[in-house]
Design a protein around this motif. Structure first.
Motif, PDB file in Angstrom:
ATOM      1  N   GLU A  23     -28.260   8.193 -27.292  1.00 22.06           N
ATOM      2  CA  GLU A  23     -29.632   7.635 -28.088  1.00 22.06           C
ATOM      3  C   GLU A  23     -30.962   8.517 -27.375  1.00 22.06           C
ATOM      4  OE1 GLU A  23     -30.498   5.375 -30.343  1.00 22.06           O
ATOM      5  OE2 GLU A  23     -28.410   5.692 -31.252  1.00 22.06           O
ATOM      6  N   ALA A  24     -30.780   8.518 -26.211  1.00 21.93           N
ATOM      7  CA  ALA A  24     -31.861   9.132 -25.654  1.00 21.93           C
ATOM      8  C   ALA A  24     -32.063  10.728 -25.732  1.00 21.93           C
ATOM      9  CB  ALA A  24     -31.850   8.807 -23.884  1.00 21.93           C
ATOM     10  N   ALA A  25     -30.862  11.502 -25.973  1.00 23.46           N
ATOM     11  CA  ALA A  25     -30.803  12.860 -26.219  1.00 23.46           C
ATOM     12  C   ALA A  25     -31.203  13.046 -27.785  1.00 23.46           C
ATOM     13  CB  ALA A  25     -29.514  13.543 -26.066  1.00 23.46           C
ATOM     14  N   LEU A  26     -30.920  12.174 -28.578  1.00 25.71           N
ATOM     15  CA  LEU A  26     -31.262  12.020 -30.055  1.00 25.71           C
ATOM     16  C   LEU A  26     -32.938  12.105 -30.084  1.00 25.71           C
ATOM     17  CD1 LEU A  26     -30.523  12.385 -32.965  1.00 25.71           C
ATOM     18  CD2 LEU A  26     -30.258   9.835 -32.945  1.00 25.71           C
ATOM     19  N   ASP A  27     -33.484  11.276 -29.380  1.00 24.63           N
ATOM     20  CA  ASP A  27     -34.933  11.146 -29.464  1.00 24.63           C
ATOM     21  C   ASP A  27     -35.678  12.591 -29.000  1.00 24.63           C
ATOM     22  OD1 ASP A  27     -35.365   8.725 -30.452  1.00 24.63           O
ATOM     23  OD2 ASP A  27     -35.367   7.606 -28.562  1.00 24.63           O
ATOM     24  N   VAL A  28     -35.010  13.189 -27.946  1.00 25.18           N
ATOM     25  CA  VAL A  28     -35.679  14.160 -27.242  1.00 25.18           C
ATOM     26  C   VAL A  28     -35.244  15.577 -28.255  1.00 25.18           C
ATOM     27  CG1 VAL A  28     -35.811  15.818 -25.321  1.00 25.18           C
ATOM     28  CG2 VAL A  28     -35.526  13.232 -24.980  1.00 25.18           C
ATOM     29  N   PHE A  29     -34.059  15.611 -28.601  1.00 30.57           N
ATOM     30  CA  PHE A  29     -33.844  16.808 -29.121  1.00 30.57           C
ATOM     31  C   PHE A  29     -34.606  16.864 -30.670  1.00 30.57           C
ATOM     32  CE2 PHE A  29     -29.612  17.059 -26.957  1.00 30.57           C
ATOM     33  CZ  PHE A  29     -30.066  17.952 -26.071  1.00 30.57           C
ATOM     34  N   SER A  30     -34.731  15.526 -31.277  1.00 27.01           N
ATOM     35  CA  SER A  30     -35.357  15.597 -32.593  1.00 27.01           C
ATOM     36  C   SER A  30     -36.768  16.034 -32.781  1.00 27.01           C
ATOM     37  CB  SER A  30     -34.961  14.212 -33.422  1.00 27.01           C
ATOM     38  OG  SER A  30     -35.718  13.198 -32.683  1.00 27.01           O
ATOM     39  N   GLU A  31     -37.456  15.813 -31.441  1.00 24.46           N
ATOM     40  CA  GLU A  31     -38.717  15.957 -31.238  1.00 24.46           C
ATOM     41  C   GLU A  31     -38.854  17.473 -30.581  1.00 24.46           C
ATOM     42  OE1 GLU A  31     -42.485  14.379 -28.591  1.00 24.46           O
ATOM     43  OE2 GLU A  31     -40.734  13.290 -28.642  1.00 24.46           O
ATOM     44  N   LYS A  32     -38.243  17.970 -29.720  1.00 19.31           N
ATOM     45  CA  LYS A  32     -38.439  19.154 -29.011  1.00 19.31           C
ATOM     46  C   LYS A  32     -37.521  20.335 -29.282  1.00 19.31           C
ATOM     47  CE  LYS A  32     -40.521  16.621 -25.215  1.00 19.31           C
ATOM     48  NZ  LYS A  32     -41.783  16.946 -25.539  1.00 19.31           N
ATOM     49  N   GLY A  33     -36.306  19.894 -29.909  1.00 21.11           N
ATOM     50  CA  GLY A  33     -35.262  20.892 -30.246  1.00 21.11           C
ATOM     51  C   GLY A  33     -34.640  21.263 -29.022  1.00 21.11           C
ATOM     52  N   LEU A  34     -33.554  22.091 -29.042  1.00 25.19           N
ATOM     53  CA  LEU A  34     -32.578  22.237 -28.039  1.00 25.19           C
ATOM     54  C   LEU A  34     -33.479  23.051 -27.021  1.00 25.19           C
ATOM     55  CD1 LEU A  34     -30.041  22.492 -26.305  1.00 25.19           C
ATOM     56  CD2 LEU A  34     -29.283  24.314 -27.864  1.00 25.19           C
ATOM     57  N   ARG A  35     -34.237  24.014 -27.264  1.00 28.99           N
ATOM     58  CA  ARG A  35     -34.968  24.944 -26.194  1.00 28.99           C
ATOM     59  C   ARG A  35     -35.935  24.086 -25.615  1.00 28.99           C
ATOM     60  NH1 ARG A  35     -35.603  30.578 -29.511  1.00 28.99           N
ATOM     61  NH2 ARG A  35     -33.551  31.330 -29.846  1.00 28.99           N
ATOM     62  N   GLY A  36     -36.509  23.185 -26.155  1.00 26.01           N
ATOM     63  CA  GLY A  36     -37.705  22.644 -25.425  1.00 26.01           C
ATOM     64  C   GLY A  36     -37.433  21.255 -24.812  1.00 26.01           C
ATOM     65  N   ALA A  37     -36.221  21.110 -25.092  1.00 29.56           N
ATOM     66  CA  ALA A  37     -35.508  19.655 -24.325  1.00 29.56           C
ATOM     67  C   ALA A  37     -35.172  20.024 -23.041  1.00 29.56           C
ATOM     68  CB  ALA A  37     -34.466  18.982 -25.031  1.00 29.56           C
ATOM     69  N   THR A  38     -35.020  19.091 -22.077  1.00 29.98           N
ATOM     70  CA  THR A  38     -34.836  19.267 -20.615  1.00 29.98           C
ATOM     71  C   THR A  38     -33.861  18.257 -20.321  1.00 29.98           C
ATOM     72  OG1 THR A  38     -36.858  18.172 -19.645  1.00 29.98           O
ATOM     73  CG2 THR A  38     -36.625  20.331 -19.983  1.00 29.98           C
ATOM     74  N   LEU A  39     -33.075  18.064 -19.165  1.00 30.44           N
ATOM     75  CA  LEU A  39     -32.276  17.169 -18.866  1.00 30.44           C
ATOM     76  C   LEU A  39     -33.224  15.994 -18.178  1.00 30.44           C
ATOM     77  CD1 LEU A  39     -29.099  18.573 -17.084  1.00 30.44           C
ATOM     78  CD2 LEU A  39     -28.954  17.196 -19.088  1.00 30.44           C
ATOM     79  N   ASP A  40     -33.969  16.279 -17.683  1.00 28.90           N
ATOM     80  CA  ASP A  40     -35.204  15.457 -16.948  1.00 28.90           C
ATOM     81  C   ASP A  40     -35.762  14.650 -18.303  1.00 28.90           C
ATOM     82  OD1 ASP A  40     -34.803  16.138 -14.146  1.00 28.90           O
ATOM     83  OD2 ASP A  40     -36.212  17.719 -14.558  1.00 28.90           O
ATOM     84  N   GLN A  41     -35.995  15.110 -19.086  1.00 27.72           N
ATOM     85  CA  GLN A  41     -36.604  14.272 -20.293  1.00 27.72           C
ATOM     86  C   GLN A  41     -35.489  13.527 -20.860  1.00 27.72           C
ATOM     87  OE1 GLN A  41     -37.909  17.683 -22.674  1.00 27.72           O
ATOM     88  NE2 GLN A  41     -39.938  17.811 -21.878  1.00 27.72           N
ATOM     89  N   ILE A  42     -34.333  13.860 -21.139  1.00 29.35           N
ATOM     90  CA  ILE A  42     -33.256  13.028 -21.672  1.00 29.35           C
ATOM     91  C   ILE A  42     -33.018  11.853 -20.585  1.00 29.35           C
ATOM     92  CG2 ILE A  42     -30.969  12.834 -22.039  1.00 29.35           C
ATOM     93  CD1 ILE A  42     -31.035  15.652 -23.096  1.00 29.35           C
ATOM     94  N   ALA A  43     -33.031  12.348 -19.221  1.00 27.67           N
ATOM     95  CA  ALA A  43     -32.908  11.079 -18.206  1.00 27.67           C
ATOM     96  C   ALA A  43     -33.783   9.918 -18.157  1.00 27.67           C
ATOM     97  CB  ALA A  43     -32.844  11.810 -16.818  1.00 27.67           C
ATOM     98  N   ASP A  44     -35.144  10.373 -18.502  1.00 32.59           N
ATOM     99  CA  ASP A  44     -36.431   9.745 -18.377  1.00 32.59           C
ATOM    100  C   ASP A  44     -36.148   8.604 -19.666  1.00 32.59           C
ATOM    101  OD1 ASP A  44     -37.537  10.610 -15.932  1.00 32.59           O
ATOM    102  OD2 ASP A  44     -38.937  11.894 -17.100  1.00 32.59           O
ATOM    103  N   ALA A  45     -35.788   9.406 -20.917  1.00 32.20           N
ATOM    104  CA  ALA A  45     -35.653   8.458 -22.157  1.00 32.20           C
ATOM    105  C   ALA A  45     -34.598   7.589 -22.126  1.00 32.20           C
ATOM    106  CB  ALA A  45     -35.532   9.594 -23.045  1.00 32.20           C
ATOM    107  N   ALA A  46     -33.363   7.747 -21.245  1.00 35.28           N
ATOM    108  CA  ALA A  46     -32.331   6.914 -21.003  1.00 35.28           C
ATOM    109  C   ALA A  46     -32.610   5.766 -20.082  1.00 35.28           C
ATOM    110  CB  ALA A  46     -30.936   7.891 -20.824  1.00 35.28           C
ATOM    111  N   GLY A  47     -33.630   6.154 -18.975  1.00 34.82           N
ATOM    112  CA  GLY A  47     -33.947   5.346 -17.925  1.00 34.82           C
ATOM    113  C   GLY A  47     -32.673   5.348 -16.928  1.00 34.82           C
ATOM    114  N   ILE A  48     -32.219   6.490 -16.695  1.00 34.44           N
ATOM    115  CA  ILE A  48     -31.105   6.805 -15.743  1.00 34.44           C
ATOM    116  C   ILE A  48     -31.364   8.180 -15.024  1.00 34.44           C
ATOM    117  CG2 ILE A  48     -29.160   5.559 -17.139  1.00 34.44           C
ATOM    118  CD1 ILE A  48     -28.176   8.124 -17.944  1.00 34.44           C
TER     119      ILE A  48
END
Length: 208
Positions: A23-48
């Protein structure tokens, strides 16, 4: 492929954790794409923690690929359900309704696919040319047969399907533009109005 799990399958907690990551990755990838996304951003969005994500996935590419693959099947399910035994116009209008519902309820998924296609579909290439092509060819043949039987007006069935994709998914991929042009009052009913318009146009086009 996820690292966690055993021969008995993932636990409930592991399944819930993976769902949270997706769910968190979907938010990040749909906004930033694969290249612009980072694991840190996904972790922040997921709260883990980032370390927790790495426990389940080898990296953002693994999350992205698995997410795309799982979503593609859901995305094409309305076309798969188009039945050759039903009434031709009714089946096509039901398809339009389901595509509009997905545009309204799943805008992140639509934008994710659009971004992947715009970047050359490096992770969907085989699925597009094999699974998706096979499905579209099959349903185009059903529609073409309805036309031969005189139950629909004769047009190109492949381009009919493409047009339905374009008309319905526009309201997910370009929703901000649609709302800006329509204004706040008309935006409230934009999906209902769009669905009615598309159906009206298709009925006039396809009626034998």
């Amino acid at each position: 492929m996820a690292k966690a799990g055993s021969t008995s399958g993932p636990t409930r907690i592991q399944r819930e954790k993976r769902k949270t990551i997706f769910e968190a990755a979907l938010d990040v990838f749909s906004e930033k794409g694969l290249r612009g996304a980072t694991l840190d951003q996904i972790a922040d969005a997921a709260g883990i923690s980032k370390q927790n994500i790495v426990y389940y996935f080898t990296g953002k590419e693994a999350i992205y690929s698995e997410l795309l693959e799982s979503l593609l099947e859901e995305w094409v399910s309305p076309l798969r359900d188009l039945s050759e035994d039903g009434d031709p116009l009714e089946e096509i209008l039901i398809y339009v309704s389901r595509k509009m519902e997905m545009s309204r309820e799943m805008p992140r998924e639509s934008r994710l696919f659009a971004t992947e296609i715009l970047h050359g579909a490096p992770r969907l290439g085989n699925m597009l040319t094999d699974d998706l092509k096979t499905l579209v060819d099959e349903k185009a043949a059903v529609i073409a047969n309805w036309m031969v039987e005189g139950r629909l007006a004769t047009i190109d069935p492949h381009h009919l399907i493409f047009s339905i994709w374009a008309m319905t998914q526009h309201y997910a991929d370009f929703d901000l533009q649609v709302q800006a042009v329509l204004g706040p009052v008309r935006s409230d009913t934009r999906f209902e109005d769009a669905e009615a318009f598309i159906k009206h146009m298709l009925v006039r086009t396809l009626h034998p």
